[in-house]
Design a protein around this motif. Structure first.
Motif, short mmCIF file in Angstrom:
data_model
loop_
_atom_site.label_atom_id
_atom_site.label_comp_id
_atom_site.label_asym_id
_atom_site.label_seq_id
_atom_site.Cartn_x
_atom_site.Cartn_y
_atom_site.Cartn_z
N LYS A 222 -4.56 7.77 53.58
CA LYS A 222 -4.77 6.29 53.29
C LYS A 222 -3.75 6.01 52.11
O LYS A 222 -3.25 4.94 51.97
CB LYS A 222 -6.24 6.03 52.77
CG LYS A 222 -7.00 5.93 53.95
CD LYS A 222 -8.45 5.82 53.44
CE LYS A 222 -9.34 5.48 54.93
NZ LYS A 222 -10.86 5.30 54.47
N LYS A 225 -0.64 5.73 53.40
CA LYS A 225 -0.45 4.47 54.20
C LYS A 225 -0.20 3.13 53.46
O LYS A 225 0.45 2.04 53.78
CB LYS A 225 -1.66 4.40 55.25
CG LYS A 225 -1.54 3.16 56.28
CD LYS A 225 -2.77 3.25 57.22
CE LYS A 225 -2.91 2.01 58.25
NZ LYS A 225 -4.00 2.21 58.97
N LYS A 226 -1.28 3.14 52.46
CA LYS A 226 -1.06 1.87 51.60
C LYS A 226 -0.22 2.07 50.39
O LYS A 226 -0.20 1.23 49.73
CB LYS A 226 -2.42 1.71 51.07
CG LYS A 226 -3.95 1.60 51.96
CD LYS A 226 -5.06 1.53 51.48
CE LYS A 226 -6.11 1.27 52.41
NZ LYS A 226 -7.56 1.20 51.74
N VAL A 228 0.06 3.28 47.58
CA VAL A 228 -1.06 3.31 46.26
C VAL A 228 0.09 3.66 45.25
O VAL A 228 0.56 4.61 45.02
CB VAL A 228 -2.15 3.99 46.37
CG1 VAL A 228 -2.99 3.75 44.93
CG2 VAL A 228 -3.16 3.52 47.63
N TYR A 258 -11.25 6.51 49.08
CA TYR A 258 -10.30 6.55 50.17
C TYR A 258 -10.62 7.67 51.08
O TYR A 258 -9.96 7.88 52.06
CB TYR A 258 -8.89 7.08 49.47
CG TYR A 258 -8.25 6.20 48.71
CD1 TYR A 258 -7.86 5.09 48.96
CD2 TYR A 258 -8.08 6.50 47.25
CE1 TYR A 258 -7.06 3.97 48.00
CE2 TYR A 258 -7.76 5.62 46.28
CZ TYR A 258 -6.96 4.53 46.65
OH TYR A 258 -6.60 3.68 45.93
#
Length: 265
Positions: A222, A225-226, A228, A258
């Motif tokens: 995550k 993917k995001k 961050v 997450y």
């Protein structure tokens, strides 16, 4: 759900089934300790903590392939049998099956049922069709074409090595989401049996191959993917601290934000 011990042999009694652990090859972890010492070139071959370190440190866990657990399954459904037989690295399978033997009863799914009475009725009808073919003189291997997948099989035996249990069977059927209900219950029984012999070893497998490891993989997925950024993460952490007034470790916070996983099904 309880474990009953009789003359040193342990049986897990489930709600509609039972599992007897007929063999556990290295209960004191001495053979694993010797092989771990040989693998790492150490002289203290009786160090039973070293196999745990091999799992924690990510070394090649080949030594666990040489140790086995043998289970005898009673009143377990065909559905669960099919899920267990898929593990090609299992050591042994002994099953009379429904070629020479017949099934006499069935078990309902453990998953959420919208209409339990209707499911029970329809499965029972399938079972009656199967029994009718037998009564008409059809052979068991012909009659089983009408047998429901929920039918209970006669006693069968599977033998798994430690590595297959830790890396595959437990991981896929109880530590990750998505396994079907009856399979989860049976594999949980297998887990309870081995854990009762060597909790330190199997807790270590759980920590590094189980839910915590799965959640940590999800955290990384995550975050990537995001995309961050550090500043965004710090703001999120500050807001959490202000809103909840809780003190949590970084690992706990990352898993909370997450690490939540969902079933692929």
């Amino acid at each position: 759900m309880t474990i009953i011990e009789n003359n040193g042999v342990k049986t897990y009694q489930g709600d509609t089934f039972s599992i007897t652990m007929t063999r556990y090859s290295d209960p004191e972890r001495l053979n694993l300790a010797r092989n771990a010492a040989r693998y790492l070139g150490k002289k203290d071959i009786e160090n039973t903590r070293r196999p745990l370190g091999i799992v924690r440190q990510g070394h090649v866990p080949e030594i666990f392939r040489g140790e086995i657990v043998e289970f005898e399954f009673n009143d377990v459904s065909k559905e669960v049998y099919d899920h267990l037989v898929t593990y090609t690295t299992r050591n042994m399978r002994v099953a009379g099956g429904n070629r020479a033997l017949t099934s006499d009863d069935f078990t309902l799914p453990s998953d959420k049922l919208k209409d339990e009475g209707m499911v029970d009725l329809k499965v029972a009808e399938s079972m009656e069709n199967y029994k009718e073919l037998l009564s008409l003189g059809e052979t068991p291997q012909v009659a089983r074409a009408a047998m429901p997948i929920a039918a209970k099989l006669n006693t069968f035996v599977f033998q798994f090595n430690f590595l297959t249990l830790g890396q595959a069977v437990f991981k896929q059927r109880i530590w990750e989401k998505g396994a079907q209900g009856n399979t989860v219950k049976v594999v949980q029984g297998m887990w309870e049996l081995v854990h009762s012999v060597d909790p330190d070893l199997w807790n270590t497998f759980y920590e590094w191959f189980g839910t915590p490891a799965t959640e940590w993989t999800e955290v990384r997925r995550k975050i990537k993917k995001k995309n961050v950024m550090l500043g965004d993460f710090i703001q999120l952490a500050d807001k959490y601290a202000i809103d909840t007034h809780e003190q949590v470790t970084l690992e706990e916070f990352l898993n909370l934000v997450y690490g939540q996983t969902k079933s692929m099904w």
